[in-house]
Design a protein around this motif. Structure first.
Motif, PDB file in Angstrom:
ATOM      1  N   ARG A 178       0.768  -1.297   0.075  1.00  0.00           N
ATOM      2  CA  ARG A 178       0.029   0.159  -0.032  1.00  0.00           C
ATOM      3  C   ARG A 178       0.806   1.339   0.221  1.00  0.00           C
ATOM      4  N   THR A 179       0.648   1.967  -0.834  1.00  0.00           N
ATOM      5  CA  THR A 179       1.280   3.484  -1.040  1.00  0.00           C
ATOM      6  C   THR A 179       1.028   4.380   0.378  1.00  0.00           C
ATOM      7  N   LEU A 180       2.262   5.010   0.593  1.00  0.00           N
ATOM      8  CA  LEU A 180       2.069   5.989   1.655  1.00  0.00           C
ATOM      9  C   LEU A 180       2.101   7.601   1.203  1.00  0.00           C
ATOM     10  N   GLU A 181       2.368   7.350  -0.134  1.00  0.00           N
ATOM     11  CA  GLU A 181       2.180   8.784  -0.833  1.00  0.00           C
ATOM     12  C   GLU A 181       0.770   9.283  -1.411  1.00  0.00           C
ATOM     13  N   THR A 182       0.616  10.548  -1.434  1.00  0.00           N
ATOM     14  CA  THR A 182      -0.689  10.957  -2.063  1.00  0.00           C
ATOM     15  C   THR A 182      -0.579  11.938  -3.153  1.00  0.00           C
ATOM     16  N   GLY A 183      -1.216  12.131  -3.886  1.00  0.00           N
ATOM     17  CA  GLY A 183      -1.147  12.792  -5.277  1.00  0.00           C
ATOM     18  C   GLY A 183      -0.754  12.128  -6.311  1.00  0.00           C
ATOM     19  N   GLU A 184      -0.143  12.858  -7.282  1.00  0.00           N
ATOM     20  CA  GLU A 184      -0.096  12.134  -8.556  1.00  0.00           C
ATOM     21  C   GLU A 184       1.044  11.067  -8.745  1.00  0.00           C
ATOM     22  N   LYS A 185       2.069  11.411  -7.989  1.00  0.00           N
ATOM     23  CA  LYS A 185       3.234  10.493  -8.009  1.00  0.00           C
ATOM     24  C   LYS A 185       2.941   9.029  -7.353  1.00  0.00           C
ATOM     25  N   ALA A 186       1.927   8.973  -6.590  1.00  0.00           N
ATOM     26  CA  ALA A 186       1.503   7.841  -5.791  1.00  0.00           C
ATOM     27  C   ALA A 186       1.530   6.751  -6.333  1.00  0.00           C
ATOM     28  N   GLY A 187       1.003   6.473  -7.690  1.00  0.00           N
ATOM     29  CA  GLY A 187       0.637   5.284  -8.294  1.00  0.00           C
ATOM     30  C   GLY A 187      -0.680   4.871  -7.778  1.00  0.00           C
ATOM     31  N   PRO A 188      -0.805   3.497  -7.772  1.00  0.00           N
ATOM     32  CA  PRO A 188      -2.202   2.899  -7.543  1.00  0.00           C
ATOM     33  C   PRO A 188      -1.690   2.611  -5.992  1.00  0.00           C
ATOM     34  N   LYS A 189      -3.140   2.595  -5.262  1.00  0.00           N
ATOM     35  CA  LYS A 189      -3.037   2.591  -3.760  1.00  0.00           C
ATOM     36  C   LYS A 189      -2.582   1.363  -3.462  1.00  0.00           C
ATOM     37  N   TYR A 190      -3.152   0.128  -3.968  1.00  0.00           N
ATOM     38  CA  TYR A 190      -2.416  -1.167  -3.730  1.00  0.00           C
ATOM     39  C   TYR A 190      -1.414  -1.632  -4.927  1.00  0.00           C
ATOM     40  N   LEU A 191      -0.352  -2.111  -4.757  1.00  0.00           N
ATOM     41  CA  LEU A 191       0.502  -2.453  -6.041  1.00  0.00           C
ATOM     42  C   LEU A 191       0.941  -4.124  -5.479  1.00  0.00           C
ATOM     43  N   ASN A 192       0.558  -5.091  -6.329  1.00  0.00           N
ATOM     44  CA  ASN A 192       0.673  -6.376  -6.127  1.00  0.00           C
ATOM     45  C   ASN A 192       1.955  -6.979  -7.119  1.00  0.00           C
ATOM     46  N   SER A 193       2.508  -7.954  -6.708  1.00  0.00           N
ATOM     47  CA  SER A 193       3.560  -8.507  -7.309  1.00  0.00           C
ATOM     48  C   SER A 193       3.045  -9.202  -8.742  1.00  0.00           C
ATOM     49  N   PRO A 194       3.854  -9.350  -9.762  1.00  0.00           N
ATOM     50  CA  PRO A 194       3.205  -9.998 -10.849  1.00  0.00           C
ATOM     51  C   PRO A 194       3.191 -11.270 -10.984  1.00  0.00           C
ATOM     52  N   GLU A 195       2.716 -11.980 -12.003  1.00  0.00           N
ATOM     53  CA  GLU A 195       2.589 -13.401 -11.847  1.00  0.00           C
ATOM     54  C   GLU A 195       4.056 -14.068 -11.959  1.00  0.00           C
ATOM     55  N   THR A 196       4.333 -14.777 -11.218  1.00  0.00           N
ATOM     56  CA  THR A 196       5.878 -15.450 -11.473  1.00  0.00           C
ATOM     57  C   THR A 196       5.626 -17.002 -11.323  1.00  0.00           C
ATOM     58  N   ALA A 197       6.981 -17.601 -11.485  1.00  0.00           N
ATOM     59  CA  ALA A 197       6.478 -19.257 -11.448  1.00  0.00           C
ATOM     60  C   ALA A 197       6.327 -19.679  -9.916  1.00  0.00           C
ATOM     61  N   LEU A 198       6.114 -18.632  -8.812  1.00  0.00           N
ATOM     62  CA  LEU A 198       5.732 -19.027  -7.638  1.00  0.00           C
ATOM     63  C   LEU A 198       4.280 -18.685  -7.440  1.00  0.00           C
ATOM     64  N   TYR A 199       3.969 -17.459  -8.149  1.00  0.00           N
ATOM     65  CA  TYR A 199       2.391 -16.657  -7.736  1.00  0.00           C
ATOM     66  C   TYR A 199       1.647 -16.679  -8.726  1.00  0.00           C
ATOM     67  N   SER A 200       0.652 -17.289  -8.826  1.00  0.00           N
ATOM     68  CA  SER A 200      -0.354 -17.032  -9.551  1.00  0.00           C
ATOM     69  C   SER A 200      -1.678 -16.488  -8.859  1.00  0.00           C
ATOM     70  N   LYS A 201      -2.072 -15.152  -9.424  1.00  0.00           N
ATOM     71  CA  LYS A 201      -3.191 -14.569  -8.461  1.00  0.00           C
ATOM     72  C   LYS A 201      -4.544 -15.337  -8.443  1.00  0.00           C
ATOM     73  N   SER A 202      -4.873 -16.157  -9.402  1.00  0.00           N
ATOM     74  CA  SER A 202      -6.097 -16.911  -9.478  1.00  0.00           C
ATOM     75  C   SER A 202      -5.964 -18.327  -8.885  1.00  0.00           C
ATOM     76  N   ARG A 203      -4.939 -18.612  -8.189  1.00  0.00           N
ATOM     77  CA  ARG A 203      -4.598 -19.838  -7.460  1.00  0.00           C
ATOM     78  C   ARG A 203      -4.579 -19.528  -6.023  1.00  0.00           C
ATOM     79  N   VAL A 204      -4.437 -18.533  -5.535  1.00  0.00           N
ATOM     80  CA  VAL A 204      -4.223 -18.139  -4.146  1.00  0.00           C
ATOM     81  C   VAL A 204      -5.466 -17.207  -3.597  1.00  0.00           C
ATOM     82  N   LEU A 205      -5.962 -17.801  -2.263  1.00  0.00           N
ATOM     83  CA  LEU A 205      -6.808 -17.046  -1.509  1.00  0.00           C
ATOM     84  C   LEU A 205      -6.055 -16.223  -0.407  1.00  0.00           C
TER      85      LEU A 205
END
Ligand SMILES: [Zn+2]
Length: 593
Positions: free
Chosen positions: A231-258
Motif C-alpha cells: 500500500r502506498t504512503l504517498e498521495t497525489g499524482e506520483k503515488a501510483g495505485p493505492k495497492y500494488l501487487n507482485s506480478p505473476e511469477t513461477a511461484l505466484y499465480s493470483k488466480s490460485r491463491v486466496l
C-alpha cells in the motif's frame, strides 16, 4: 542412489493417505478401516467418498474416482505424477533425491521455485526490519491508526519497502543468481514491456518494484511468502495505485491463491464456515479481532481454482461486502460461481459507508459478532433487492422481477433448493396466477448436469465374503482357504467370477486396488474392501463356502437330472447307471453329517 520409482514407493509407505486427503476433504471415521467425506471431485450432499486406512486408497461411490495418494494429489491439484511425488515429499518434509525429477527442465523449474521462496523470505525479513527504521515513521503511524499492534504486525509479517530503488537489490544480490532476481517479481526495469525477461537489462539497472509502501505478504496455502501486496504512503499524482501487487511469477499465480487461507484454514474447518471480505486490510482487522476464519477476495472475482480450493475447507460462506457497491460485478460473478458449486451463501450488510475494518474500529468486535450472527440468506437478499427494483404493483413489474431472478435461481445445482427458492419468490411477489407460478418453477426446473447416483451393488453376500477373504493380507490362512475354494471352482457363476479368479491368483503383497480393473469391478472391489473387511472371519467364511458348495451341488444336480433324462431317452443304460451313481453320491454329500 534410489531410483525415482523406489523413492515414490517408499514415500507412499511413509505417508498416511487419511492425513493427506484430510487436508482437502473433511473426513469422518465411519468404520474400523474407513473414513468418509464429501467427494471433492463431484457435487454431493451426503458423503460417498471413502478412504481406506489399511489399504491406503480412496474411492468415491458417487463418481467412481479412485486410487492411491498420488492419484488423489494428481487429480485434485491437476498435476503430473512427478509433481505429486514432489508435493507429497514436501508435505512430509522428506528431501527429494535429484534422480526423482523426470527431466533436467523440471529439476531446474523446481530449483527456481525453491530459490524464489528463499528470496521472498529474505525480502520479507528485509521489509520487516525496515519497518523499524526512522524512515518508516509514517508507515508505523498508519498501521497504529488501523489498530494494528506489534504482535499482529509480526503475525502478518507486515513490513515497509523504503523509498530506495536499490536497498533490497543490494541486500540480496550476493546470495542469488541474476536470473532469480529477474524472475522474482520484486524488481523492475525500464523497457519491461519490450524486455519482459530482463535479458537485455543488467541487474545493476534493476530497481525495487515496491518503494515507499507498506508491504503485506501473500502466502501460499502452506504459509510460505510467495508475493506481496503493498500500500502506498504517498498521495497525489506520483503515488501510483493505492495497492500494488507482485506480478505473476513461477511461484505466484493470483488466480490460485486466496489471501489469508494459510492462517484461516484450520479455523474454517473447525467452525465450518468462512467469512469473505473484500480487502486485505479488512481481512487482517477481522482476523485480529478474533474471527480467524476470514479470507479476502482482493476485489476481483473468484476463479474456478479458488472456488475449488475453498471447497476443500467448507461450503458455508458469509459474504461481508455489499454486492451492490464498487466491486459489484466481481462480487456477482464470485457468488454465481459459489452457487454453482453448491455453497450455502449468506450475506451480512453493514451500514452504508462501513467496511468491516472501519466497522470494527468504530463499533467494536462485539457489534461485529452480532452482525455476523444474523446473516441473510443470499436468495432472501436477492428477492428483497428485486422487490426494491420492481415493486410488484403491476403484472409487468412482476414479470420483470421474475426475469431478473430467474438466471440466479437457475444457477442453483440442487433441484429441491431451486424449487424452494422459486416458490418463495412467487409468494413474495404475490404471484397468485397459477400459470406464472408454474412458468417460474418450470424455468427453475431446467438445469442439467446432475451426477447420476451410484448403481446399487448387485453383489451377493457370498461374493463379498470371498473377495474379502482373498484380499485380507492380515489373515493368510483365511485367504488360503478362499484360494482353495476358487481352485475347487466354487466361485463359478457368481457375478464377479473373473474378478474373484484374478484375486485368487495374485500374491499377498500385491495391492488389489492397483490392478487395472474396469470401472464396475473397481467399484465392487472398493465397496467390499471399505464396507466388509472387518466382519469377515473364519466362521463366516465356513458358512459361505458351505453355501457355495451347496449351490454348486444343486447346479450339478440339475445338470445330472438333465443328462439322466437324455440318457433315458436314448436308452443308454450304461451311461444312466453312471449318472445315477453320481447323483446318489452327491445327495449323500449334501446331507449334513
Ligand atoms: Zn465423487
Amino acid at each position: 542412489m534410489a531410483e525415482p520409482v523406489d523413492f515414490a514407493q517408499n514415500l507412499k509407505q511413509q505417508a498416511d493417505i487419511v492425513r493427506v486427503i484430510g487436508d482437502y476433504v473433511k473426513l469422518r471415521k465411519s468404520g474400523a478401516v474407513n473414513f468418509t467425506g464429501l467427494c471433492p471431485f463431484h457435487n454431493e450432499k451426503s458423503p460417498s467418498f471413502s478412504v481406506h486406512v489399511t489399504k491406503q486408497f480412496f474411492h468415491c461411490f458417487g463418481c467412481g474416482a479412485s486410487g492411491d495418494v498420488y492419484s488423489f494429489l494428481q487429480k485434485i491439484d491437476n498435476i503430473s505424477f512427478p509433481e505429486a511425488v514432489k508435493a507429497l515429499a514436501l508435505k512430509l518434509g522428506v528431501p527429494m533425491p535429484k534422480q526423482a525429477f523426470s527431466g533436467p527442465g523440471e529439476a531446474a523449474d523446481a530449483a527456481l521455485r525453491g530459490k524464489l521462496i528463499d528470496i521472498h523470505e529474505r525480502a520479507t525479513a528485509f521489509f520487516q526490519e525496515q519497518l523499524r527504521a526512522p524512515e518508516a515513521a509514517k508507515a508505523r503511524e498508519y498501521l497504529a491508526g488501523r489498530g494494528l499492534d506489534a504482535e499482529n504486525i509480526a503475525r502478518f509479517r507486515i513490513g515497509f519497502a523504503p523509498d530506495s530503488g536499490f536497498a533490497l537489490r543490494d541486500r540480496v544480490r550476493g546470495s542469488f543468481d541474476d536470473h532469480v532476481l529477474r524472475q522474482s517479481g520484486l524488481f523492475s526495469w525500464k523497457d519491461r514491456d519490450t524486455d519482459p525477461e530482463g535479458v537485455n537489462t543488467p541487474v545493476a539497472n534493476m530497481y525495487s518494484r515496491f518503494r515507499n509502501r507498506i508491504t503485506f505478504p501473500i502466502c501460499s496455502e502452506q504459509g510460505k511468502v510467495i508475493a506481496f501486496t503493498a500500500r502506498t504512503l504517498e498521495t497525489g499524482e506520483k503515488a501510483g495505485p493505492k495497492y500494488l501487487n507482485s506480478p505473476e511469477t513461477a511461484l505466484y499465480s493470483k488466480s490460485r491463491v486466496l489471501f489469508n487461507l494459510d492462517k484461516a484454514k484450520e479455523v474454517i474447518r473447525k467452525v465450518e464456515y468462512v467469512i469473505l471480505v473484500e480487502g486485505q486490510m479488512d481481512c487482517i482487522t477481522v482476523f485480529t479481532s478474533g474471527f480467524q476464519n476470514v479470507i479476502a477476495s482482493s476485489g476481483t472475482a473468484f476463479t474456478e481454482t479458488q472456488v475449488q480450493l475453498l471447497k476443500r475447507f467448507t461450503r458455508n460462506i458469509i459474504v461481508n461486502f455489499d454486492p451492490d457497491t464498487a466491486g459489484a460485478a466481481a462480487a456477482e460473478r464470485s457468488i454465481a460461481m459459489l452457487l454453482e458449486e453448491d455453497f450455502d451463501i449468506r450475506l451480512v450488510s453493514l451500514e452504508p459507508g462501513f467496511d468491516p475494518d472501519l466497522f470494527i474500529r468504530k463499533k467494536g468486535k462485539d457489534a461485529y459478532r452480532e452482525v455476523l450472527g444474523k446473516p441473510q440468506r443470499y436468495f432472501d437478499w436477492l428477492i428483497e433487492r428485486a422487490l426494491k427494483m420492481f415493486p410488484p404493483r403491476s403484472p409487468e413489474a412482476r414479470v420483470k422481477a421474475i426475469n431478473y431472478l430467474l438466471p440466479h435461481i437457475q444457477r442453483i445445482p440442487n433441484a429441491i433448493v431451486r424449487d424452494d427458492v422459486a416458490k418463495n419468490a412467487a409468494q413474495k411477489f404475490g404471484i397468485a396466477d397459477q400459470i406464472l407460478r408454474q412458468q417460474l418453477r418450470d424455468a427453475a426446473g431446467k438445469r442439467s448436469g446432475t451426477i447420476k447416483s451410484a448403481q446399487a451393488s448387485g453383489n451377493t453376500v457370498a461374493e463379498k465374503v470371498l473377495i474379502c477373504a482373498l484380499t485380507d493380507a492380515a489373515n493368510p490362512e483365511l485367504r488360503q482357504r478362499a484360494v482353495e475354494a476358487v481352485a475347487a471352482e466354487l466361485h463359478r457363476g457368481l457375478n464377479n467370477e473373473s474378478m474373484i479368479e484374478r484375486l485368487s491368483s495374485i500374491s499377498l503383497e500385491t495391492d488389489p486396488m492397483s490392478l487395472d480393473w474396469d470401472d464396475a469391478q473397481r467399484q465392487e472391489l472398493a465397496g467390499v474392501l471399505i464396507h466388509g473387511h472387518e466382519d469377515v472371519n473364519e466362521a463366516l467364511l465356513d458358512e459361505t463356502l458351505y453355501t457355495l458348495r451347496q449351490r454348486r451341488m444343486e447346479q450339478r444336480k440339475r445338470e445330472l437330472n438333465a443328462e439322466i433324462a437324455e440318457a433315458e431317452r436314448r436308452s443308454d443304460s450304461g451311461r444312466l447307471g453312471q449318472l445315477l451313481a453320481e447323483l446318489k453320491q452327491l445327495e449323500r454329500e449334501q446331507r449334513p453329517q
